[in-house]
Design a protein around this motif. Sequence first.
Motif, short mmCIF file in Angstrom:
data_model
loop_
_atom_site.label_atom_id
_atom_site.label_comp_id
_atom_site.label_asym_id
_atom_site.label_seq_id
_atom_site.Cartn_x
_atom_site.Cartn_y
_atom_site.Cartn_z
N GLU A 173 0.84 -1.20 0.00
CA GLU A 173 0.00 0.00 0.00
C GLU A 173 0.87 1.24 0.00
N ASP A 175 0.07 5.26 1.22
CA ASP A 175 -0.93 6.12 1.83
C ASP A 175 -2.25 5.33 1.92
N GLN A 176 -3.40 5.92 1.45
CA GLN A 176 -4.66 5.19 1.58
C GLN A 176 -4.96 4.29 0.38
N PHE A 177 -4.01 4.13 -0.51
CA PHE A 177 -4.20 3.32 -1.71
C PHE A 177 -3.48 1.98 -1.57
N GLY A 234 -8.06 2.78 -4.57
CA GLY A 234 -8.62 3.16 -3.28
C GLY A 234 -9.90 2.42 -2.97
N ASP A 235 -10.55 2.83 -1.87
CA ASP A 235 -11.76 2.14 -1.43
C ASP A 235 -12.98 2.48 -2.28
N ASN A 236 -12.93 3.58 -3.04
CA ASN A 236 -14.11 4.08 -3.75
C ASN A 236 -13.96 3.94 -5.27
N TRP A 257 -4.72 11.08 -10.69
CA TRP A 257 -5.79 10.39 -9.97
C TRP A 257 -7.05 10.42 -10.82
N THR A 280 0.71 13.38 1.83
CA THR A 280 -0.69 13.33 2.24
C THR A 280 -1.55 13.87 1.11
N TRP A 281 -2.73 13.33 1.03
CA TRP A 281 -3.67 13.77 0.00
C TRP A 281 -4.11 15.19 0.26
#
Length: 467
Positions: A173, A175-177, A234-236, A257, A280-281
Amino acid sequence: MTLNEAVLALARAIHANGPEGWRTATISMRCTEFGHGGQSGYDNRSWLSVDHTLQTDLATVLLNGESSAVYELVVRSTGEVRLAYTNASGVGPSSATIMRDKDFRLPGHPLPGSIPRPEHARITDAPTDPAALARVPKLGDGRSEEDILAAEREIGFRLPEVLRALHRNGHTEIDQFMLATVEELVEWRGEDGPQFGGWNDDEPLDLDPVPDVWPHGHVKRLCRNDWWLPFAYGDNWDYLAVDLDPAEQGRPGQIIWFDDNTEMAALVADSVDSLLPPWTWSDDVLRNTALVLREEPAPDPHIQEVNANQGGDIDLASFAVLPNLRDLRVNQAGRVQATALPGLEALRVDAREFDLAPLTGHPTLWSLRLYGLQHPVDARVIATMTGLIRLDLAGVEVTNIEALQELPNLKVVTLNVEQWDGVELPNLAVAVLSRADLAQRLAWLDRYDPLDRNRELHVFEAPNLEA
């Protein structure tokens, strides 16, 4: 169920639900095994709504093993019923289309495989850069150089060094990806991988100018690029991708992105290296490029697409405060005062009055659509807009229409029956007939695309609903 039964059942429902004062109800529909869609209404503009099952029953009868069917059903308040239908290809619920060049694409919408590989992305046998490996902490065994090289040969180019290092050092992973595996990188290069917005938009009739991502000039204005490599998700259902084919002010390897439903949306970093902690995003990279207006616009350098719903009279000079406006749609206006907005690429005007003279010789306009004008449009003015690629005049009266033959780049044209009779445009990629009934659409196809002979028109008529 027979054709008679299906038609009359639907017609009775339409008749029974007719609003006060109606005289004629019309349904124009295209059906396939996956469903049906089109337009319907009563002549007094009342909403026409009938049981979905009745429409499905009729569609089933009309398809009868064919891939598609198009029908027009007219029901009168006095009880007469008329159904016309065909299984011919190229016919829609309100138009007919001839595709003369299936490889044609509008600006910013290239075919997959049409963009050459950048030289810097060529594959080599060199191992991952030791400096990149040193920058990325080791979290596990990771993937071997052989695994990564094999994936690159499948993908068609070398991965950025830090992305290689992430896989070599066992990262899953960033960051959040979540990082895609090397196998997923290969899989995603196929047709079933993440789709940049517009990837499957093969019909060039309704595609729009592609917005310029902020900061402008760094990412090419394309709906897709063979050298954008999604590498994390990502989650979405959103993704990060490496851009190996940047615009003039961009940098090879910059990170974009996007999500699975839109065109590419943001430039988030100048390289994979920049994604390493403490990255950070930042929401600052997300810029709204579209605007729906009901009043005059305020200055905004990010707006590139406007739907103007103010109604009444509109002066296009008020849009000069949007310096990067590329796509303007004026809806149901009164008198529209034209202004040659610099950089405008697509203009659609639905209005009572619109003088095109200020647009004479416009240098960047490549799409023009006019509707509803209560006065003629002189095609000689349009002929000065030599960059025009797409043109729709079916909803207006046109004089000197033969002047359209002077436009050197015209490729997608929509006209009505009378207009097509007055002009010869043999070099089009896409020709469209609009505002014509089903019989007229079939006759037009026979005239301009005579090789397809399977264009039979079937008609069912009943003098009253009890027939």
